[in-house]
Write an enzyme that holds these catalytic residues in place. Structure first.
Site, PDB file in Angstrom:
ATOM      1  N   VAL A   1       2.533  22.627 -18.200  1.00 13.28           N
ATOM      2  CA  VAL A   1       1.348  22.535 -17.345  1.00 13.28           C
ATOM      3  C   VAL A   1       0.468  21.415 -17.892  1.00 13.28           C
ATOM      4  CG1 VAL A   1      -0.679  23.761 -16.471  1.00 13.28           C
ATOM      5  CG2 VAL A   1       1.466  25.015 -16.854  1.00 13.28           C
TER       6      VAL A   1
ATOM      7  N   HIS B   1      -0.568  12.196 -22.976  1.00 11.06           N
ATOM      8  CA  HIS B   1      -0.833  13.010 -21.787  1.00 11.06           C
ATOM      9  C   HIS B   1      -0.574  14.464 -22.193  1.00 11.06           C
ATOM     10  CE1 HIS B   1      -0.663  12.939 -17.098  1.00 11.06           C
ATOM     11  NE2 HIS B   1      -1.133  14.105 -17.520  1.00 11.06           N
ATOM     12  N   TYR B   2      -1.673  15.163 -22.482  1.00  9.61           N
ATOM     13  CA  TYR B   2      -1.483  16.501 -23.066  1.00  9.61           C
ATOM     14  C   TYR B   2      -0.898  17.478 -22.048  1.00  9.61           C
ATOM     15  CZ  TYR B   2      -5.684  18.702 -20.975  1.00  9.61           C
ATOM     16  OH  TYR B   2      -6.599  19.238 -20.111  1.00  9.61           O
ATOM     17  N   HIS B   3      -0.293  18.524 -22.559  1.00 12.93           N
ATOM     18  CA  HIS B   3       0.372  19.503 -21.700  1.00 12.93           C
ATOM     19  C   HIS B   3       0.564  20.796 -22.479  1.00 12.93           C
ATOM     20  CE1 HIS B   3       3.221  16.950 -23.839  1.00 12.93           C
ATOM     21  NE2 HIS B   3       4.009  18.021 -23.955  1.00 12.93           N
ATOM     22  N   PHE B   4       0.536  21.890 -21.749  1.00 14.69           N
ATOM     23  CA  PHE B   4       0.797  23.200 -22.343  1.00 14.69           C
ATOM     24  C   PHE B   4       2.221  23.625 -21.988  1.00 14.69           C
ATOM     25  CE2 PHE B   4      -3.040  25.088 -24.200  1.00 14.69           C
ATOM     26  CZ  PHE B   4      -3.948  24.079 -23.916  1.00 14.69           C
TER      27      PHE B   4
END
Ligand SMILES: [Zn+2]
Length: 164
Positions: free
Chosen positions: A60, A117-120
């Site tokens: 996400v 581009h961070y994401h979980f």
């Protein structure tokens, strides 16, 4: 978290870093099944990990190319946590896992595969899945199932709002 044995990740590790940003590249053509996007919201979106730790491994991320949670505005953060809940509900209804790992790595030192581009990660887990995957390791079943997984997870996202 226990280390999962995921031999198909070797392809990723050996292939070097992808050119550009995989999240922005996917967002440039969200309707292309190849991008593995399963849900596109206003400020955030979900896509399958091409080199999953488990079947149904979803990432996400914000639509904006941002490297830290602290760089996102409050509306994005709010939508992000809702999207994670939605991923949890969708994967729970689809795969009936015994639990989940949800987390993020920020920056190279934090172990991020894509730093800018961070994401979980939302990873379904089953009791004993480490053992199961060790036994069946060596095959590359999961990546070949990705188009099927994408359709199933996208449909599950559509049928949930993230509530119980
Ligand atoms: Zn990006």
């Amino acid at each position: 978290m226990e280390t999962l044995f995921a031999p198909w990740r070797l392809t990723y590790l050996m292939s070097g870093k992808p050119q550009g940003c995989i999240f922005c590249e996917a967002l440039a053509r969200p309707d292309d099944p190849e991008t593995l996007i399963v849900h596109l919201g206003e400020r955030v979106f979900s896509m399958l990990n091409r080199y999953p730790y488990a079947n149904g491994h979803v990432m996400v991320a914000p639509v904006a190319h941002e490297d830290r949670l602290s760089a996102s505005d409050p509306a994005t953060r709010e939508e992000l946590i809702d999207e994670i809940a939605r991923a949890e509900s969708a994967l729970a209804s689809l795969y009936r896992p015994g639990g989940f790992n949800v987390g993020a790595n920020f920056g190279r030192a934090g172990g991020a595969g894509v730093e800018d581009h961070y994401h979980f990660h939302v990873v379904p887990r089953w009791d004993g899945d480490t053992n199961f995957m060790t036994v069946t390791g060596g095959t590359r079943v999961i990546p070949e199932d990705l188009p099927v997984t994408r359709r199933a997870v996208a449909a599950a996202f559509e049928s949930t709002r993230g509530g119980r």
